[in-house]
Design a protein around this motif. Structure first.
Motif, PDB file in Angstrom:
ATOM      1  N   GLU A  22     -10.979  11.510  -1.779  1.00 19.17           N
ATOM      2  CA  GLU A  22     -12.245  12.248  -1.715  1.00 19.17           C
ATOM      3  C   GLU A  22     -13.417  11.298  -1.921  1.00 19.17           C
ATOM      4  O   GLU A  22     -13.243  10.189  -2.430  1.00 19.17           O
ATOM      5  CB  GLU A  22     -12.267  13.347  -2.786  1.00 19.17           C
ATOM      6  N   PRO A  23     -14.621  11.717  -1.535  1.00 21.75           N
ATOM      7  CA  PRO A  23     -15.802  10.870  -1.723  1.00 21.75           C
ATOM      8  C   PRO A  23     -16.020  10.528  -3.195  1.00 21.75           C
ATOM      9  O   PRO A  23     -15.553  11.244  -4.092  1.00 21.75           O
ATOM     10  CB  PRO A  23     -16.947  11.738  -1.193  1.00 21.75           C
ATOM     11  N   GLU A  24     -16.726   9.424  -3.433  1.00 24.93           N
ATOM     12  CA  GLU A  24     -17.028   8.989  -4.791  1.00 24.93           C
ATOM     13  C   GLU A  24     -18.523   8.727  -4.938  1.00 24.93           C
ATOM     14  O   GLU A  24     -19.178   8.276  -3.996  1.00 24.93           O
ATOM     15  CB  GLU A  24     -16.279   7.698  -5.123  1.00 24.93           C
ATOM     16  N   LEU A  25     -19.038   9.014  -6.133  1.00 24.24           N
ATOM     17  CA  LEU A  25     -20.411   8.646  -6.457  1.00 24.24           C
ATOM     18  C   LEU A  25     -20.420   7.187  -6.870  1.00 24.24           C
ATOM     19  O   LEU A  25     -19.519   6.725  -7.563  1.00 24.24           O
ATOM     20  CB  LEU A  25     -20.951   9.493  -7.609  1.00 24.24           C
ATOM     21  N   VAL A  26     -21.447   6.468  -6.462  1.00 22.67           N
ATOM     22  CA  VAL A  26     -21.641   5.085  -6.872  1.00 22.67           C
ATOM     23  C   VAL A  26     -22.966   5.042  -7.614  1.00 22.67           C
ATOM     24  O   VAL A  26     -24.002   5.428  -7.067  1.00 22.67           O
ATOM     25  CB  VAL A  26     -21.661   4.134  -5.648  1.00 22.67           C
ATOM     26  N   LEU A  27     -22.921   4.627  -8.877  1.00 21.63           N
ATOM     27  CA  LEU A  27     -24.111   4.637  -9.730  1.00 21.63           C
ATOM     28  C   LEU A  27     -24.463   3.229 -10.184  1.00 21.63           C
ATOM     29  O   LEU A  27     -23.589   2.470 -10.592  1.00 21.63           O
ATOM     30  CB  LEU A  27     -23.874   5.508 -10.970  1.00 21.63           C
ATOM     31  N   GLN A  28     -25.727   2.908 -10.105  1.00 23.69           N
ATOM     32  CA  GLN A  28     -26.249   1.670 -10.687  1.00 23.69           C
ATOM     33  C   GLN A  28     -27.104   2.095 -11.868  1.00 23.69           C
ATOM     34  O   GLN A  28     -27.961   2.965 -11.743  1.00 23.69           O
ATOM     35  CB  GLN A  28     -27.115   0.935  -9.668  1.00 23.69           C
ATOM     36  N   GLY A  29     -26.839   1.492 -13.015  1.00 23.69           N
ATOM     37  CA  GLY A  29     -27.600   1.863 -14.203  1.00 23.69           C
ATOM     38  C   GLY A  29     -27.748   0.683 -15.133  1.00 23.69           C
ATOM     39  O   GLY A  29     -27.315  -0.427 -14.836  1.00 23.69           O
ATOM     40  N   TRP A  30     -28.368   0.948 -16.244  1.00 29.18           N
ATOM     41  CA  TRP A  30     -28.539  -0.101 -17.254  1.00 29.18           C
ATOM     42  C   TRP A  30     -27.237  -0.236 -18.026  1.00 29.18           C
ATOM     43  O   TRP A  30     -26.635   0.755 -18.439  1.00 29.18           O
ATOM     44  CB  TRP A  30     -29.662   0.263 -18.213  1.00 29.18           C
ATOM     45  N   LEU A  31     -26.791  -1.443 -18.248  1.00 31.84           N
ATOM     46  CA  LEU A  31     -25.593  -1.674 -19.035  1.00 31.84           C
ATOM     47  C   LEU A  31     -25.834  -1.163 -20.457  1.00 31.84           C
ATOM     48  O   LEU A  31     -26.842  -1.489 -21.079  1.00 31.84           O
ATOM     49  CB  LEU A  31     -25.255  -3.169 -19.067  1.00 31.84           C
TER      50      LEU A  31
END
Length: 82
Positions: free
Chosen positions: A29-38
């Motif tokens: 299934e599709p996946e969310l890809v998130l960029q955030g602060w470590l």
């Protein structure tokens, strides 16, 4: 890889900020890809109490103002499954 860009943190100046994508090209299934602060060390330690983190994962922070973008990404992922 079919990454669909959903948006960036609306509270920042545009570059180098948290962002959200949906990868519609993964199985099953599709996946969310998130960029955030470590996340800082204290946050990571607290998270590890509930969920061990393998070396292939990271604990990140996403500002709450991005909830509408994350909801939109969830909708995109669900539609891609149909």
């Amino acid at each position: 890889m079919a990454l669909r860009f959903v948006g960036i943190d609306p509270g920042t100046g545009g570059g180098n900020c948290p962002a959200v994508w949906v990868d519609t090209d993964v199985e099953p299934e599709p996946e969310l890809v998130l960029q955030g602060w470590l996340a800082d060390e204290a946050t990571q330690v607290e998270c590890l109490k509930n969920s061990p983190k393998p070396s292939t994962e990271a604990v990140i922070r996403i500002p709450a103002r991005m909830v509408p973008l994350i909801r939109e990404a969830c909708d995109v992922a669900e539609r891609a499954q149909l």
